[in-house]
Design an enzyme around this catalytic site. Structure first.
Site, PDB file in Angstrom:
ATOM      1  CB  SER A 123     -16.742 -14.601  29.302  1.00  0.00           C
ATOM      2  OG  SER A 123     -17.465 -14.291  27.765  1.00  0.00           O
ATOM      3  CB  SER A 124     -18.737 -19.125  25.986  1.00  0.00           C
ATOM      4  OG  SER A 124     -17.419 -19.650  25.980  1.00  0.00           O
ATOM      5  CB  THR A 176     -17.441  -9.275  24.986  1.00  0.00           C
ATOM      6  OG1 THR A 176     -17.169 -10.018  23.838  1.00  0.00           O
ATOM      7  CG2 THR A 176     -16.380  -8.170  25.158  1.00  0.00           C
ATOM      8  CG  ASP A 177     -18.944 -14.648  24.130  1.00  0.00           C
ATOM      9  OD1 ASP A 177     -19.019 -13.619  23.472  1.00  0.00           O
ATOM     10  OD2 ASP A 177     -18.682 -15.918  23.993  1.00  0.00           O
ATOM     11  CB  THR A 197     -11.930 -11.308  23.352  1.00  0.00           C
ATOM     12  OG1 THR A 197     -12.787 -12.195  23.250  1.00  0.00           O
ATOM     13  CG2 THR A 197     -11.136 -10.586  22.136  1.00  0.00           C
TER      14      THR A 197
END
Length: 348
Positions: free
Chosen positions: A53-54, A86-87, A12
């Protein structure tokens, strides 16, 4: 001038609007340009990859580990900042912490609001991370977010959207960043770094899967991941780490076949504890599952993965189990309930 290197991986903090939603797009230099740089720092940027990051894989994480080690071959570097989505930030940070043996800090940060949002949290988080990387010697791998410094181990994302996104449900922050300085509240207990033994050319990275227990669950999903070739499995139990007799029996078969099995919990706070029978953690531990202490599911999976990577493809099941036991010992927490001497609790 103290040198800090920023390794950009997307997320993000590097995202822009794509017409239907946000996606990582900006490079590290653009991310750095959005933030003020603390006085006295010489900041260099490494653009490693740019992904949400997923989509992070084990291969991405190992490339990040290799890059951090390469950056730290320069004695002029005081610390490293990793900008990350952040995931899965908690997973990448914990993986690096298990293999990081340099006294210079590696600081993970990110943002809950995209790069182009006015008054977003990206500039402040990056400023705080740069400051921490310049002064956090002997703190290992940490996560800096919303003015707090967290130990990588045990820290998880606790809110999907709020700026105060990370916390350790079973612990307290290492420090805080305010008024242009870092105040350390405590120092982490750093454990010896694991040795990394990667498979040779043509070899595949270990597969580690997560299976969650729920009402009415059977062994279908556990059987499926084992059939898919999982070398490690994290069972996410209910309560203090409980499942059913059928699942305990399936765990015993998996362990007998050489699969590493760790037991976590779907409850947000508190340790896994061997308190209940009837398929509970008492029976799962007897079947060979190792209790994850205070680690939640994602970081428990990283503990299993790191143990397999450290033991190496030629290791015996006993050697792999020994490595995982040592890793999980660092996350052990005494349960709040004591089991009466000579007795066992019945199923919950």
């Amino acid at each position: 001038m103290r040198r800090v290197v920023v390794i950009s991986t997307g997320g993000t903090i590097a995202s822009r609007w794509q017409g239907e939603g946000y996606a990582a797009q900006a490079g590290g230099s653009e991310v750095l340009a959005s933030a003020p740089v603390p006085e006295g720092l010489d900041v260099r940027v490494v653009d490693l990859f740019t992904v949400n990051s997923s989509r992070i894989t084990t291969a991405h994480q190992l490339e990040l580990l290799r890059t951090v080690r390469e950056v730290l071959t320069d004695p002029e570097v005081a610390g490293v900042v990793v900008t990350h989505g952040t995931d899965t930030l908690e997973e990448s940070a914990y993986l690096l912490s298990l293999f990081h043996d340099d006294p210079r800090p590696v600081v993970f940060t990110g943002a809950q609001q995209p790069l182009e949002v006015a008054d977003g949290d990206a500039p402040g988080n990056l400023y705080d991370a740069l400051l921490t990387a310049s002064c956090g010697r002997d703190t290992g791998v940490v996560i800096v977010f919303a003015g707090l410094v967290h130990e990588a181990r045990g820290t998880v994302k606790v809110h999907t959207l709020a700026p105060q996104a990370f916390a350790d449900p079973c612990g307290s922050p290492l420090g805080r960043v305010e008024f242009g300085r870092v105040t350390w509240l405590r120092r982490p207990d750093r454990t010896p770094a694991l040795e990394l033994r990667l498979p040779g050319p043509g070899g595949r990275l270990p597969r580690v899967d997560i299976v969650m227990h729920h009402t009415g669950a059977d062994t279908l999903l556990l059987d499926a991941v084992l059939a898919a070739g999982a070398e490690g499995v994290v069972l996410v139990g209910t309560g203090a780490g409980n499942a059913t007799p059928d699942i305990a029996a399936a765990v015993a078969c998996a362990v007998d076949s050489g699969v590493l099995v760790a037991l976590s919990t779907r409850v947000q706070t508190g340790p896994v504890a061997a308190l209940y029978t009837g398929g509970g953690a008492v029976d799962l531990a007897a079947a060979g599952a190792l209790l994850s202490g205070s680690l939640r599911a994602g970081q428990t999976r990283i503990a299993v993965l790191a143990s397999l990577l450290s033991a190496g493809p030629a290791a015996t099941a006993a050697e792999r189990t020994d490595v995982l036991r040592r890793v999980l010992d660092g996350a052990a927490v005494e349960p709040p309930l004591s089991v009466p001497a000579g007795s066992r609790r019945s199923a919950a």
